[in-house]
Design an enzyme around this catalytic site. Structure first.
Site, PDB file in Angstrom:
ATOM      1  CD1 TRP A 200      -2.897   1.696   0.687  1.00 51.10           C
ATOM      2  CD2 TRP A 200      -1.306   2.473   2.254  1.00 51.10           C
ATOM      3  NE1 TRP A 200      -3.084   2.788   0.939  1.00 51.10           N
ATOM      4  CE2 TRP A 200      -2.225   3.158   2.134  1.00 51.10           C
ATOM      5  CE3 TRP A 200      -0.479   2.603   3.145  1.00 51.10           C
ATOM      6  CZ2 TRP A 200      -2.237   4.294   2.785  1.00 51.10           C
ATOM      7  CZ3 TRP A 200      -0.185   3.866   3.850  1.00 51.10           C
ATOM      8  CH2 TRP A 200      -1.221   4.699   3.728  1.00 51.10           C
ATOM      9  NE  ARG A 444     -10.525   2.798   5.494  1.00 46.63           N
ATOM     10  CZ  ARG A 444     -10.863   3.902   4.666  1.00 46.63           C
ATOM     11  NH1 ARG A 444     -11.820   3.414   3.794  1.00 46.63           N
ATOM     12  NH2 ARG A 444     -10.479   5.124   4.810  1.00 46.63           N
ATOM     13  CE  LYS A 477     -10.881   7.789  -4.852  1.00 46.22           C
ATOM     14  NZ  LYS A 477     -10.450   8.759  -3.697  1.00 46.22           N
ATOM     15  CD1 TRP A 478     -15.611   0.005  -7.447  1.00 46.45           C
ATOM     16  CD2 TRP A 478     -17.588   0.471  -8.309  1.00 46.45           C
ATOM     17  NE1 TRP A 478     -16.634  -1.289  -7.271  1.00 46.45           N
ATOM     18  CE2 TRP A 478     -17.829  -0.763  -7.947  1.00 46.45           C
ATOM     19  CE3 TRP A 478     -18.985   0.964  -8.988  1.00 46.45           C
ATOM     20  CZ2 TRP A 478     -18.870  -1.538  -8.102  1.00 46.45           C
ATOM     21  CZ3 TRP A 478     -20.056   0.286  -9.414  1.00 46.45           C
ATOM     22  CH2 TRP A 478     -20.057  -0.881  -8.641  1.00 46.45           C
ATOM     23  CG  ASP A 479     -12.003   3.366  -2.569  1.00 54.65           C
ATOM     24  OD1 ASP A 479     -11.191   2.460  -2.744  1.00 54.65           O
ATOM     25  OD2 ASP A 479     -11.819   4.183  -1.584  1.00 54.65           O
ATOM     26  CG  MET A 480     -12.970  -3.578  -3.525  1.00 52.28           C
ATOM     27  SD  MET A 480     -11.351  -4.118  -3.012  1.00 52.28           S
ATOM     28  CE  MET A 480     -11.678  -6.024  -3.372  1.00 52.28           C
ATOM     29  CG  ASN A 481     -10.771   1.623   0.910  1.00 51.52           C
ATOM     30  OD1 ASN A 481      -9.802   1.891   0.352  1.00 51.52           O
ATOM     31  ND2 ASN A 481     -11.890   2.278   0.833  1.00 51.52           N
ATOM     32  CB  CYS A 527     -10.281   3.969  -6.313  1.00 50.86           C
ATOM     33  SG  CYS A 527      -9.422   4.282  -4.719  1.00 50.86           S
ATOM     34  CG  ASP A 549      -4.920   5.798  -0.793  1.00 56.86           C
ATOM     35  OD1 ASP A 549      -5.399   6.177  -1.614  1.00 56.86           O
ATOM     36  OD2 ASP A 549      -5.373   4.884   0.213  1.00 56.86           O
TER      37      ASP A 549
END
Ligand code: DGJ
Length: 752
Positions: A200, A444, A477-481, A527, A549
């Site tokens: 990361w 998270r 913004k299509w995120d996946m954390n 993202c 990031d």
């Protein structure tokens, strides 16, 4: 471009620009790899499979078949029948035995390229990007398994695209324990392996190591392509470098688990393998069922990494990215994440938007924290209702206000996730991926939704689409954390749990397909906790992907060098952020931050209201720079001029228009050196016969003057700039940078 069957020789030849890929049928039934490289145009090359010299060819010497299987250069290796190198395919029959041997049956040559069901794939274009496909049908008669090996080429690309289709033509289920997409055996006793890896905030650094005996592998079984490894590998011949030497590369058009391996065998040959990671994978193939693998892009370059990069960039721009934004001007956006994190409301967003608009920024993107009760990352994922405490009047009011300023509006989602502390989870705990009776592992403070379930896919889709239907929203913004763990689905039966990883990714693809169909004008930016799903699979749906990031300009040099090795600059999400940088605490000049973000989609990620007057003026200059050079950056050829990762002093790259009439050079002096004269930089890709006029591109007015006099208005021949070079003066201070624009004089004779 072409695909031919050379009947007399029993060979298949695929021609892709200046390269040739030749496949043979060894000993009458085994699909073998004959040759891949520069054009040879000689039909007698079949001996390269070595079946003539081998004393072990099964038709003549059955008692030594195992020695044949363990050395034959195969196109698709199978497990359990005498080839002890790593395999592509491992099948368990319904009686529990493992073993598969594929015999060639017939071929088909098709115009065009079939789509892959439910998956992203390269495609033919109507406007001259035509293609052809070779299908080699093989069978294992004992298993009743039909396997089609597919190879496609395009008329304007040197890449060869591979995928595999497996059909159970028997009457009992088959269990696919391992189904990779591609295998390539080649002679190579010495060379290097190049991969991309990191973590990361340190994604896709280039990693080069000597090829060694045994297996060297990069992989992910995190449920995403990942921060740590990338679904790419290349083997580089001895002395191969940026502009010289042979490179063989493979890149996986897939966003989930993968493995990419180079195995050097006892005979000095190297086997490259790529496909879905077998860990945690098993697919039940019932009678009549078909399974199709994601595709692998194979690239050969005889001129080092530079040419390989051009082949990938042109293929992805020409045949992979579906979005209408591919060639369209992208809006210059400002995102509030690093400006406010979760602490924002309508008033604050409008304050940022007003100042941004004044400086020429075109879109405001509202990041995480606008929904449910989300004021930290502890909860609310899954509850996609606007938080009216933060946004009184809802989205409607905010979007109206932003549009009234003359700006566009974009919004963040993380649709694939659910927080334990959310109404969605309280209502549907079984919608989360988990193993019965085990407390799922949080990351998270969130769980992954089970996208193998159609009703979950429908819910997720509607959550996003409902918001998008509510007003003029131009960007998502299509995120996946988080990565996947606790691989279990409440819906899949016990025999099918091994399908979850792949079915999950098919669910992601289904969602993005629906989204881009219903909202064709939407600019989608994928993202994943920075750049954990920056891969060709996601690129098919979104023309840009958030790269990392880590927005520090110096950290970005290595990240963007590795990313641009494969991906066009117009796909790389890059923003100017505030200093000290939030990830590394480094302070870099505002201008350098702009130059580095210019090697990407360009935007801002800071509280513009807090910038100094001088910085705000630089924003205006940068906006002008982006308007002026974005088309060149978007469409041009990218050249790596120098790598800070290698020289530990400076970094430099260039973009040159396809017709070579324009170029933009960026040079970053990472560390200043005392008592050092100017540095010579050899430019690349210019027309040697053209006269180029130089112009220093300045945003920081305090730096003009002497530096401008040195470059602006000077005219030099392309040959001088490339072979003699230009001299970049030593600059005062670390992390400084300059950008020089080159424009060919109109009368330039054409290069050949
Ligand atoms: C991770 C992304 O990479 C960031 O840009 C930001 O959107 C956060 N997620 C929000 O949670």
């Amino acid at each position: 471009m072409g695909i031919e069957y050379l009947e007399g020789e029993g060979l298949f030849r695929l021609t892709a620009q200046d390269t040739e890929y030749v496949i043979g049928i060894g000993d009458g039934k085994y699909v073998g790899h004959v040759y891949y490289g520069k054009k040879i145009e000689d039909n007698r090359c079949g001996y390269l499979m070595r079946t003539e010299e081998a004393p072990f060819v099964p038709s003549k010497n059955l008692r030594e078949k195992c020695s044949f299987a363990d050395a034959f250069p195969t196109e698709y290796s199978t497990w359990g029948m005498g080839d002890y190198r790593d395999s592509c395919l491992n099948v368990r029959s319904s009686d529990g035995c493992r073993g598969c041997e594929l015999h060639y049956k017939r071929y088909r040559i098709l115009e065009g390229k079939p789509e892959l069901p439910g998956m992203p794939a390269t495609f033919c274009r109507d406007d001259g990007g035509q293609g052809m496909t070779l299908e080699l049908e093989c069978r294992d008669e004992v298993l009743g398994l039909k396997v089609i090996l597919r190879y496609s080429v395009f008329e304007d690309s040197a890449a060869v695209i591979r995928s595999v289709e497996l059909t159970n033509e028997g009457d009992k289920p088959l269990y696919l324990e391992r189904v990779l997409t591609a295998c390539m055996d080649m002679d190579m006793e010495e060379g290097d392996l190049l991969t991309l890896g990191g973590s990361w905030a340190r994604e896709r650094h280039m990693v080069r190591r000597p090829l060694a005996f045994g297996k060297q592998m990069v992989s992910s079984f995190r449920g995403e392509s990942g921060h740590q490894d990338h679904p790419f590998l290349a083997v580089m011949g001895p002395n191969a470098g940026q502009d010289q030497g042979e490179v063989y590369a493979m890149h996986f058009v897939y966003s989930g688990n993968f493995m990419a391996e180079a195995e050097m065998s006892q005979f000095g040959s190297v086997r490259l393998l790529m496909g879905i990671h077998p860990e945690g994978f098993e697919w039940v193939l019932n009678p009549g069922d078909t399974f199709v693998t994601p595709e692998v892009v194979c690239v050969y370059s005889d001129q080092g990494l530079g040419k390989m990069t051009h082949i990938f960039h042109d293929l992805y721009r020409g045949h992979l990215i579906r979005s209408p934004y591919l060639h369209r001007k992208r809006p210059i956006l400002i995102n509030n994440w690093e400006a406010t994190y979760f602490d924002f409301n309508t008033e604050k967003l409008l304050e940022i938007a007003k100042e941004a608009k004044k400086r020429g920024i075109e879109m405001l993107v509202m990041d995480d924290g606008w929904f449910g009760d989300r004021n930290t990352d502890e909860g609310s994922l899954g509850d996609w209702q606007v938080n009216e405490k933060k946004l009184p009047g809802g989205l409607t009011y905010l979007v109206e206000q932003i549009r009234a300023l003359g700006m566009e509006f974009g919004i963040w989602f993380e649709p694939e996730m659910v927080s334990p502390d959310s109404n969605l989870y309280r209502t549907h705990p079984d919608w989360a991926v988990c193993i019965p009776e085990r407390e799922p592992v949080q990351s998270r403070a969130q769980y992954v939704l089970d996208l193998s379930r159609p009703e979950v896919v429908d819910y997720v889709y509607e959550s996003v689409a409902r918001i998008l239907r509510s007003g003029p929203i131009s960007y998502v913004k299509w995120d996946m954390n988080r990565q996947m763990s606790d691989i279990g689905s409440a819906c899949l039966g016990k025999e099918h749990q091994g399908e979850l990883f792949h079915r999950y990714i098919l669910g992601v693809y289904e969602l993005q397909k629906r989204l881009t169909r219903e909202f064709p004008e939407l600019l989608l930016e994928n993202c994943a906790s920075g750049g954990a799903r920056f891969d060709p699979g996601m690129l098919y749906y979104s023309p840009q992907i958030w790269c990392s990031d880590d927005t520090d300009a110096i950290e970005r040099l290595a990240i963007q060098e590795g990313t641009s090795l494969l991906y066009p600059l117009c796909t790389i999400g890059a923003h100017v952020s505030a200093c000290p940088n939030h990830i590394v605490g480094r302070v870099t000049p505002f201008e350098t931050r702009g130059h580095v973000a210019m090697a990407g989609t360009f935007g801002y990620e800071l509280d513009i209201t807090k910038l100094s007057q001088a910085e705000k003026e630089m924003v205006e200059e940068q906006v002008k720079m982006v308007h002026r050079f974005q088309p060149l950056v978007q469409e041009g050829d990218y050249y790596r001029v120098a790598s800070w990762q290698e020289n530990h002093k400076y970094d430099s790259w260039q973009v040159v228009s396809k017709d070579k009439t324009e170029a933009l050079l960026t040079y970053v002096q990472v560390l200043a050196q005392p008592n050092w004269h100017s540095r010579k930089i050899l430019l690349k890709g210019l027309n040697p016969n053209a006269e180029y006029q130089l112009e220093l591109i300045v945003q920081d007015k305090t730096k003009s003057g002497e530096m401008e006099q040195k470059f602006t208005g000077k005219v030099y021949k392309g040959s001088l700039l490339m072979y003699g070079g230009i001299l970049i003066p030593r600059m005062q201070g670390d992390f400084t940078s300059i950008m020089i624009y080159l424009k060919a004089k109109a009368s330039a004779p054409k290069t050949n």
